[in-house]
Design an enzyme around this catalytic site. Structure first.
Site, PDB file in Angstrom:
ATOM      1  CB  CYS A  36      -0.934   0.013   1.217  1.00 47.78           C
ATOM      2  SG  CYS A  36      -0.033   0.108   2.771  1.00 47.78           S
ATOM      3  CB  CYS A  63      -4.983   2.029   7.247  1.00 41.78           C
ATOM      4  SG  CYS A  63      -4.527   0.318   7.579  1.00 41.78           S
ATOM      5  CB  CYS A 107      -2.317  -2.984   7.880  1.00 43.71           C
ATOM      6  SG  CYS A 107      -3.290  -2.763   6.392  1.00 43.71           S
TER       7      CYS A 107
HETATM    8 FE1  FES Z   1      -1.439   0.713   4.321  1.00 39.13          FE
HETATM    9 FE2  FES Z   1      -3.003  -0.449   6.093  1.00 39.13          FE
HETATM   10  S1  FES Z   1      -3.510   0.105   4.065  1.00 39.13           S
HETATM   11  S2  FES Z   1      -0.972   0.164   6.343  1.00 39.13           S
END
Ligand code: FES
Length: 211
Positions: A36, A63, A107
């Protein structure tokens, strides 16, 4: 879409423990997620005699799942020795959070990788590396992925600034496709040295600019 976060995840997200940075830490690491693009930084204070983690803090640019996992792993790690904390897995972190939606597993992996990288940084800085694998170009390039080119907000490898890496008897020479008078040349040099110098078999880091 609402993700089915557990109550524990929500509680840690809203009141994360051990957030922030430690000035003058004994070890630190910044890890980025290839999935991400988010980042997490982990800082450690370790008792040199007992190897116990006396203080740990994290900063998350990720996130809710990443913040909650950063919070829980700092709680799990605090008070443990670095040898014990090394065994903390993402599964353990996810379980302690009452589970995470499968789409968010990367994550929690990112936060746990941050902790493991900080422990590795401590071991390297303190001559505790057990598997003394000689530093190679792949390892140097892997670390350079964590050095940002602030002008574009991407790392040195992705922006193809690293022309060449030479490793020779404890000296690592990194040739950059960038003039030395570039406005960020000094920052980048400092960041490179900070990432490469802790490697157990590296004594000198030289950053060579185009002019
Ligand atoms: Fe990037 Fe969770 S979407 S750390």
């Amino acid at each position: 879409m609402t993700l089915p976060y557990s109550e524990i995840v929500m509680e840690h997200f809203q009141n994360p423990r051990n957030v922030g940075r430690i000035e003058d830490p004994d070890a630190k690491a910044i890890e980025g997620s290839p999935a991400c693009g988010d980042m997490v930084a982990v800082y450690l204070k370790v008792d040199e005699a007992t190897h116990r983690i006396e203080d740990i803090k994290f900063e998350s640019y990720g996130c809710a799942s990443n913040i909650a996992t950063g919070s829980i792993i700092t709680e799990l790690a605090k008070g443990k020795t670095i040898e014990e904390a090394r065994d903390i897995t993402w599964q353990e972190a996810a379980d302690a959070l009452g589970g995470l939606p499968p789409i968010k597993m990367h994550c929690s992996v990112l936060a746990v990788d941050g902790l493991q990288a900080a422990i590795q940084n401590y071991e390297e800085r303190h001559g505790l590396v057990k598997e003394a694998i000689p530093t190679d170009e792949a390892e140097v390039r892997r670390r350079l992925k964590h050095v940002m080119n602030p002008q574009v907000g991407l790392d040195l490898i992705r922006t193809k600034l690293v022309q060449n890496v030479e490793i020779d008897a404890g000296t690592v020479r990194i040739h950059l496709d960038m003039p030395s008078e570039h406005q960020f040349a000094n920052n980048i040099r400092e960041e490179i040295v900070e990432k490469i110098e802790p490697l157990w078999d590296v004594q000198i880091v030289e950053v060579i600019f185009t002019t």
